[in-house]
Design a protein around this motif. Structure first.
Motif, PDB file in Angstrom:
ATOM      1  N   ASN A 248       0.854  -1.182   0.000  1.00  0.00           N
ATOM      2  CA  ASN A 248       0.000   0.000   0.000  1.00  0.00           C
ATOM      3  C   ASN A 248       0.889   1.231   0.000  1.00  0.00           C
ATOM      4  N   ASP A 265      -1.531   5.660   7.921  1.00  0.00           N
ATOM      5  CA  ASP A 265      -1.805   5.980   6.527  1.00  0.00           C
ATOM      6  C   ASP A 265      -1.622   7.481   6.388  1.00  0.00           C
ATOM      7  N   ASN A 295       0.630  -7.967   4.020  1.00  0.00           N
ATOM      8  CA  ASN A 295       0.265  -7.360   5.304  1.00  0.00           C
ATOM      9  C   ASN A 295       0.834  -8.078   6.532  1.00  0.00           C
TER      10      ASN A 295
END
Length: 322
Positions: A248, A265, A295
């Motif tokens: 990500n 994030d 992850n």
């Protein structure tokens, strides 16, 4: 969560193999790295836990570890005696294949280049220098880069640009270096405190994160360094290591002397902190994402444990709107 306990050794760094997603290495030190020896642990993740594959002892503390990007059996560690040690998990002998000794103080950071054009290693030391090595050319460094006014805590190759690495220092600056010219391309006064760690974004060659003693993380765009893209606050003590997610673009993890691991994030202007994990009873010093198991995170701590887990915030599907 899977846990491996290594009595009388304190974890400083952990890295998952780029070849075998279930294999990891942990650099440890005796007596919290202040005195005594060090041990490199090679571990295997199983269905039920974590098993020891092999261990290597060194006569001083080990502070960092990196896997070779070209040979699944080769690892490199940095030690408190100023040396780098090359280890081979397939070698029946207990000692290192090679010892590189040029630094005059502790080697606190080692990293193996990821770009296909080269097979280089960079090391950062408390002697305020970074050195670049080609292990196929013997025991002498290719070059020594100077410019930091404080100890170097972190040196990390760009995953995108050949011959380019970043360094983070106790002088509060983040520097970007060009090995071909032997010069610093960019010096950023990133924190008004010692910077202990940095990492490159895996998706954008211009984005780097720094973690510092001021308890903050700063995300930088190298094209405009007048102010950070994001400043992340939440830790209560120094940030020891930062890592971008390989899955990500805007997610990263940090670990700290406050005993926690936190997930962020940075694209979120409100509530960028995704999760706080409190599963250690001492400083958390090592941290890595698994490149092949989405992850999955591994960390290590001064509490003599390595832990492997998937944070809940990453296991859950992302929200449709932020």
């Amino acid at each position: 969560m899977k846990t491996f306990k290594f009595p009388a050794r304190h974890g400083y760094a952990v890295e998952i193999s780029p070849f075998i997603p279930t294999r990891l290495a942990c650099a440890t030190s005796q007596y919290y790295g202040i005195a005594g020896c060090g041990t490199l642990l090679v571990l295997e993740q199983t269905e039920t836990g974590i098993a020891l594959v092999k261990s290597f002892d060194w006569n001083d503390g080990l502070f960092d570890v990196t896997w070779s990007e070209s040979n699944e059996h080769i690892l490199l560690t940095g030690g408190g005696d100023g040396s780098l040690q090359v280890w081979d998990t397939a070698n029946p002998q207990p000692g290192p294949l090679q010892v590189l000794k040029e630094h005059t103080q502790e080697v606190y950071s080692v990293d193996w280049s990821q770009t296909r054009e080269e097979n280089l290693v960079v090391s950062g030391s408390w002697d305020r220098t970074a050195k670049v090595w080609d292990l196929s050319r013997g025991g002498q460094s290719l070059c020594t880069l100077q410019g930091h006014e404080g100890v170097i805590y972190s040196t990390l190759w760009s995953p995108h640009i050949p011959g380019c690495f970043a360094s983070a220092s106790g002088d509060g600056t983040l520097r970007v270096w060009d090995v071909k010219t032997g010069r610093c391309r960019l010096a950023i006064p990133a924190h008004k405190a010692e910077i202990l760690s940095c990492d490159w974004c895996k998706y954008d060659q211009n984005v780097i994160v720094t973690g510092a003693v001021d308890c903050s993380l700063c995300v930088w765009d190298l094209r405009n360094v007048r102010q950070p893209l994001s400043r992340l606050r939440g830790h209560s003590y120094a940030i020891r290591r930062v890592k971008f997610s390989p899955f990500n673009q805007t997610v990263l993890a940090s670990c700290s002397y406050d005993f926690t691991v936190r997930l962020w994030d940075y694209s979120r202007t409100e509530q960028p902190l995704l999760e706080t994990l409190e599963h250690h009873s001492e400083f958390v010093c090592g941290l890595d994402f698994n490149l092949q198991i989405p992850n999955q995170v591994v960390d290590c701590s001064w509490d003599e444990t390595v832990k492997i887990y998937t944070p809940l915030c990453l296991a859950a599907p992302p929200p449709s709107a932020r």
